[in-house]
Design a protein around this motif. Structure first.
Motif, PDB file in Angstrom:
ATOM      1  N   PHE A 210      30.939 -25.624 -15.225  1.00  0.00           N
ATOM      2  CA  PHE A 210      30.506 -24.687 -16.260  1.00  0.00           C
ATOM      3  C   PHE A 210      31.694 -24.425 -17.184  1.00  0.00           C
ATOM      4  CE2 PHE A 210      28.133 -23.929 -12.379  1.00  0.00           C
ATOM      5  CZ  PHE A 210      26.814 -23.944 -12.829  1.00  0.00           C
ATOM      6  N   VAL A 211      31.627 -24.968 -18.396  1.00  0.00           N
ATOM      7  CA  VAL A 211      32.721 -24.837 -19.350  1.00  0.00           C
ATOM      8  C   VAL A 211      32.356 -23.770 -20.376  1.00  0.00           C
ATOM      9  CG1 VAL A 211      34.147 -26.015 -21.060  1.00  0.00           C
ATOM     10  CG2 VAL A 211      33.338 -27.260 -19.035  1.00  0.00           C
ATOM     11  N   GLY A 212      33.086 -22.674 -20.367  1.00  0.00           N
ATOM     12  CA  GLY A 212      32.813 -21.585 -21.299  1.00  0.00           C
ATOM     13  C   GLY A 212      33.237 -20.256 -20.706  1.00  0.00           C
ATOM     14  N   ARG A 213      33.346 -19.271 -21.537  1.00  0.00           N
ATOM     15  CA  ARG A 213      33.797 -17.946 -21.095  1.00  0.00           C
ATOM     16  C   ARG A 213      32.836 -17.347 -20.070  1.00  0.00           C
ATOM     17  NH1 ARG A 213      35.425 -13.880 -25.766  1.00  0.00           N
ATOM     18  NH2 ARG A 213      35.664 -12.650 -23.847  1.00  0.00           N
ATOM     19  N   TYR A 214      33.414 -16.754 -19.032  1.00  0.00           N
ATOM     20  CA  TYR A 214      32.596 -16.100 -18.012  1.00  0.00           C
ATOM     21  C   TYR A 214      32.917 -14.607 -17.893  1.00  0.00           C
ATOM     22  CZ  TYR A 214      36.845 -17.243 -15.332  1.00  0.00           C
ATOM     23  OH  TYR A 214      38.150 -17.389 -14.927  1.00  0.00           O
ATOM     24  N   ASP A 215      33.735 -14.089 -18.821  1.00  0.00           N
ATOM     25  CA  ASP A 215      34.142 -12.683 -18.748  1.00  0.00           C
ATOM     26  C   ASP A 215      33.353 -11.787 -19.701  1.00  0.00           C
ATOM     27  OD1 ASP A 215      35.178 -13.739 -21.069  1.00  0.00           O
ATOM     28  OD2 ASP A 215      37.202 -12.953 -20.802  1.00  0.00           O
ATOM     29  N   GLY A 216      32.368 -12.334 -20.393  1.00  0.00           N
ATOM     30  CA  GLY A 216      31.627 -11.537 -21.369  1.00  0.00           C
ATOM     31  C   GLY A 216      30.673 -10.533 -20.747  1.00  0.00           C
ATOM     32  N   VAL A 217      30.053 -10.921 -19.612  1.00  0.00           N
ATOM     33  CA  VAL A 217      29.119 -10.034 -18.905  1.00  0.00           C
ATOM     34  C   VAL A 217      29.518 -10.066 -17.425  1.00  0.00           C
ATOM     35  CG1 VAL A 217      26.685  -9.457 -18.517  1.00  0.00           C
ATOM     36  CG2 VAL A 217      27.331 -10.731 -20.568  1.00  0.00           C
ATOM     37  N   PRO A 218      30.521  -9.269 -17.040  1.00  0.00           N
ATOM     38  CA  PRO A 218      31.081  -9.352 -15.687  1.00  0.00           C
ATOM     39  C   PRO A 218      30.062  -9.174 -14.569  1.00  0.00           C
ATOM     40  CG  PRO A 218      32.514  -8.058 -17.107  1.00  0.00           C
ATOM     41  CD  PRO A 218      31.255  -8.311 -17.881  1.00  0.00           C
ATOM     42  N   ARG A 219      29.112  -8.263 -14.715  1.00  0.00           N
ATOM     43  CA  ARG A 219      28.128  -8.039 -13.642  1.00  0.00           C
ATOM     44  C   ARG A 219      27.268  -9.283 -13.430  1.00  0.00           C
ATOM     45  NH1 ARG A 219      24.789  -2.620 -14.236  1.00  0.00           N
ATOM     46  NH2 ARG A 219      23.947  -3.456 -12.269  1.00  0.00           N
ATOM     47  N   TYR A 220      26.959  -9.972 -14.504  1.00  0.00           N
ATOM     48  CA  TYR A 220      26.153 -11.185 -14.377  1.00  0.00           C
ATOM     49  C   TYR A 220      26.951 -12.286 -13.674  1.00  0.00           C
ATOM     50  CZ  TYR A 220      23.369 -15.276 -15.617  1.00  0.00           C
ATOM     51  OH  TYR A 220      22.630 -16.425 -15.549  1.00  0.00           O
ATOM     52  N   TYR A 221      28.207 -12.459 -14.032  1.00  0.00           N
ATOM     53  CA  TYR A 221      29.041 -13.471 -13.386  1.00  0.00           C
ATOM     54  C   TYR A 221      29.205 -13.157 -11.903  1.00  0.00           C
ATOM     55  CZ  TYR A 221      33.111 -16.349 -12.278  1.00  0.00           C
ATOM     56  OH  TYR A 221      33.981 -17.249 -11.692  1.00  0.00           O
ATOM     57  N   ALA A 222      29.363 -11.883 -11.571  1.00  0.00           N
ATOM     58  CA  ALA A 222      29.477 -11.492 -10.163  1.00  0.00           C
ATOM     59  C   ALA A 222      28.208 -11.859  -9.395  1.00  0.00           C
ATOM     60  CB  ALA A 222      29.757  -9.995 -10.055  1.00  0.00           C
ATOM     61  N   GLN A 223      27.056 -11.711 -10.044  1.00  0.00           N
ATOM     62  CA  GLN A 223      25.791 -12.078  -9.404  1.00  0.00           C
ATOM     63  C   GLN A 223      25.737 -13.583  -9.127  1.00  0.00           C
ATOM     64  OE1 GLN A 223      21.887 -10.575 -10.980  1.00  0.00           O
ATOM     65  NE2 GLN A 223      21.455 -12.749 -11.288  1.00  0.00           N
ATOM     66  N   ILE A 224      26.244 -14.381 -10.058  1.00  0.00           N
ATOM     67  CA  ILE A 224      26.274 -15.833  -9.863  1.00  0.00           C
ATOM     68  C   ILE A 224      27.149 -16.181  -8.665  1.00  0.00           C
ATOM     69  CG2 ILE A 224      26.907 -18.041 -10.907  1.00  0.00           C
ATOM     70  CD1 ILE A 224      24.472 -16.553 -12.155  1.00  0.00           C
ATOM     71  N   ARG A 225      28.317 -15.588  -8.583  1.00  0.00           N
ATOM     72  CA  ARG A 225      29.220 -15.846  -7.453  1.00  0.00           C
ATOM     73  C   ARG A 225      28.585 -15.411  -6.129  1.00  0.00           C
ATOM     74  NH1 ARG A 225      32.904 -19.722  -7.725  1.00  0.00           N
ATOM     75  NH2 ARG A 225      34.333 -19.509  -9.468  1.00  0.00           N
ATOM     76  N   ALA A 226      27.885 -14.298  -6.156  1.00  0.00           N
ATOM     77  CA  ALA A 226      27.226 -13.816  -4.945  1.00  0.00           C
ATOM     78  C   ALA A 226      26.144 -14.788  -4.494  1.00  0.00           C
ATOM     79  CB  ALA A 226      26.636 -12.428  -5.194  1.00  0.00           C
ATOM     80  N   LEU A 227      25.443 -15.388  -5.441  1.00  0.00           N
ATOM     81  CA  LEU A 227      24.391 -16.341  -5.098  1.00  0.00           C
ATOM     82  C   LEU A 227      24.978 -17.593  -4.450  1.00  0.00           C
ATOM     83  CD1 LEU A 227      21.340 -16.884  -5.244  1.00  0.00           C
ATOM     84  CD2 LEU A 227      21.710 -17.923  -7.494  1.00  0.00           C
ATOM     85  N   ILE A 228      26.119 -18.042  -4.935  1.00  0.00           N
ATOM     86  CA  ILE A 228      26.794 -19.197  -4.317  1.00  0.00           C
ATOM     87  C   ILE A 228      27.141 -18.873  -2.870  1.00  0.00           C
ATOM     88  CG2 ILE A 228      28.885 -20.618  -4.387  1.00  0.00           C
ATOM     89  CD1 ILE A 228      28.839 -20.273  -7.457  1.00  0.00           C
ATOM     90  N   ASN A 229      27.646 -17.680  -2.632  1.00  0.00           N
ATOM     91  CA  ASN A 229      27.972 -17.257  -1.264  1.00  0.00           C
ATOM     92  C   ASN A 229      26.713 -17.135  -0.410  1.00  0.00           C
ATOM     93  OD1 ASN A 229      30.708 -17.116  -1.855  1.00  0.00           O
ATOM     94  ND2 ASN A 229      30.605 -14.958  -2.458  1.00  0.00           N
ATOM     95  N   GLN A 230      25.651 -16.623  -0.992  1.00  0.00           N
ATOM     96  CA  GLN A 230      24.394 -16.458  -0.259  1.00  0.00           C
ATOM     97  C   GLN A 230      23.875 -17.803   0.248  1.00  0.00           C
ATOM     98  OE1 GLN A 230      21.329 -14.249  -2.381  1.00  0.00           O
ATOM     99  NE2 GLN A 230      19.725 -15.419  -1.350  1.00  0.00           N
ATOM    100  N   TYR A 231      23.997 -18.840  -0.560  1.00  0.00           N
ATOM    101  CA  TYR A 231      23.542 -20.176  -0.159  1.00  0.00           C
ATOM    102  C   TYR A 231      24.566 -20.903   0.721  1.00  0.00           C
ATOM    103  CZ  TYR A 231      19.475 -20.196  -3.290  1.00  0.00           C
ATOM    104  OH  TYR A 231      18.274 -19.930  -3.893  1.00  0.00           O
ATOM    105  N   GLU A 232      25.706 -20.248   0.966  1.00  0.00           N
ATOM    106  CA  GLU A 232      26.769 -20.819   1.790  1.00  0.00           C
ATOM    107  C   GLU A 232      27.204 -22.185   1.280  1.00  0.00           C
ATOM    108  OE1 GLU A 232      25.324 -20.748   5.800  1.00  0.00           O
ATOM    109  OE2 GLU A 232      25.586 -18.587   5.986  1.00  0.00           O
ATOM    110  N   MET A 233      27.381 -22.252  -0.035  1.00  0.00           N
ATOM    111  CA  MET A 233      27.810 -23.485  -0.680  1.00  0.00           C
ATOM    112  C   MET A 233      29.337 -23.552  -0.736  1.00  0.00           C
ATOM    113  SD  MET A 233      25.118 -23.577  -3.809  1.00  0.00           S
ATOM    114  CE  MET A 233      23.516 -24.368  -3.639  1.00  0.00           C
TER     115      MET A 233
END
Length: 368
Positions: A210-233
């Motif tokens: 994913f190439v691009g800024r990820y700091d524009g909507v911090p809560r949304y980015y945190a949700q993405i990271r949480a989903l990766i952890n949830q799937y144990e990837m």
């Protein structure tokens, strides 16, 4: 005759600013006087882009205002004495931001509200896609037209190599690329879900980039990271690079096996054109202006069936005849975004203003 352009911000690598600079070259090549004015200017663009506070910004016989966010430029544009051309680049609907960022929600809502204040106060309203033009028409703008973004694909196709980065990218994993801001309308969570399906049914040797800024909507980015952890990837299978220089961006395209867009709102989507220029097969959810931009090229799907998408992605990676056919179609479509064709559309749109031009379109050596 003077034909100027206004952009709220001029940033290197920004699609709107880069397009405006290319259009300026087209205007000058036609023998017209033309400058680009901005409120915010990157340091390395000073001297190339002029300050909006310069009185010359208000002296155009025709002024093209690139609208993508609310700014003091809007009312100033409406009060100009010369002919006024609005170029609308779309605003992400506010509801996408509601669960994550009140400030972004308000900014998006204000943007559309401010856009409506220009109804009846411009001589021509252009969208960079028919999708955007239809929105303008629905608001009450008249007349309307379409002039696409002039995409600077040279920064992808002629960039110098990046040996260290390319050594990592060539490690044998399948590189699945997305370029753009990490924001809710892009539906990055669906990319993560797609990765889970792809891993389960197609191939486990993948890497989503994913190439691009990820700091524009911090809560949304945190949700993405949480989903990766949830799937144990494996975390290293998901790269979030932030903003990168053009040389790195070109390397990511160069080594991408597939470009994937699962966005649910796009007004044009410049990375689709960049991917086509880099000969990266495109797999995209058919939403917003995406079908229009691809124009029959790439692989579109709807509804959003991620099992179907995973299967299609596997075919684009491993089925050589399918991959070659898709790339051939994309090369044909890319011709529609050449500088010559955009130049022709620009002059067709501006023809009612009786602009007198002395020479033809810019040759490759004359472009900025």
């Amino acid at each position: 005759m003077i034909v100027n352009q206004w952009v709220p911000a001029a940033h290197r690598g920004d699609a709107i600013g880069d397009s405006a600079r290319t259009v300026r070259a087209m205007l000058r090549a036609r023998g017209l006087q033309s400058d680009l004015f901005a409120m915010t200017i990157d340091e390395d663009l000073r001297g190339d882009v002029r300050e909006f506070s310069d009185p010359a910004a208000r002296t155009g016989d025709v002024t093209i205002f690139h609208f993508a966010l609310p700014s003091p430029m809007t009312e100033a544009f409406a009060s100009l004495r010369g002919r006024r051309v609005l170029q609308y680049h779309n605003i992400t609907p506010a509801q996408f931001f509601a669960p994550y960022d009140v400030g972004m929600f308000r900014l998006a809502a204000l943007g559309r509200s401010e856009l409506r204040t220009l109804v009846g106060r411009v001589d021509l309203a252009l969208g960079d896609s028919d999708f955007n033009r239809q929105e303008l028409e629905a608001m009450g703008f008249d007349p309307t037209g379409v002039v696409p973004i002039a995409v600077n694909t040279d920064r992808i196709t002629t960039a110098p190599r990046r040996p260290a980065l390319e050594k990592i990218l060539s490690d044998g994993l399948i590189n699945i690329l997305f370029v753009g801001r990490i924001v809710p309308n892009k539906r990055i969570e669906d990319h993560i879900r797609l990765a889970e399906v792809y891993k389960r049914y197609v191939d486990s040797y993948y890497r989503f980039i994913f190439v691009g800024r990820y700091d524009g909507v911090p809560r949304y980015y945190a949700q993405i990271r949480a989903l990766i952890n949830q799937y144990e990837m494996l975390p290293d299978r998901f790269w979030f690079t932030g903003s990168v220089p053009d040389e790195d961006l070109a390397a990511f395209y160069r080594w991408a096996d597939v470009y994937v867009s699962l966005s649910e709102h796009e007004g044009f989507c410049v990375p689709l054109v960049e991917a086509m220029a880099a000969d990266v097969p495109v797999l995209a959810y058919a939403a917003g202006a995406v079908p229009e931009t691809l124009g029959g090229a790439g692989v579109l799907f709807s509804p959003k069936d991620l099992e179907l998408a995973a299967e299609a992605m596997g075919m684009l990676v491993y089925d050589r005849p399918v991959r070659d056919a898709v790339i051939a179609g994309q090369r044909k479509r890319l011709l529609d975004f050449s500088t010559e064709r955009v130049d022709a559309q620009l002059w067709a749109a501006l023809a009612p203003f009786g602009i007198d031009t002395r020479v033809g379109p810019a040759s490759p050596g004359e472009r900025e």
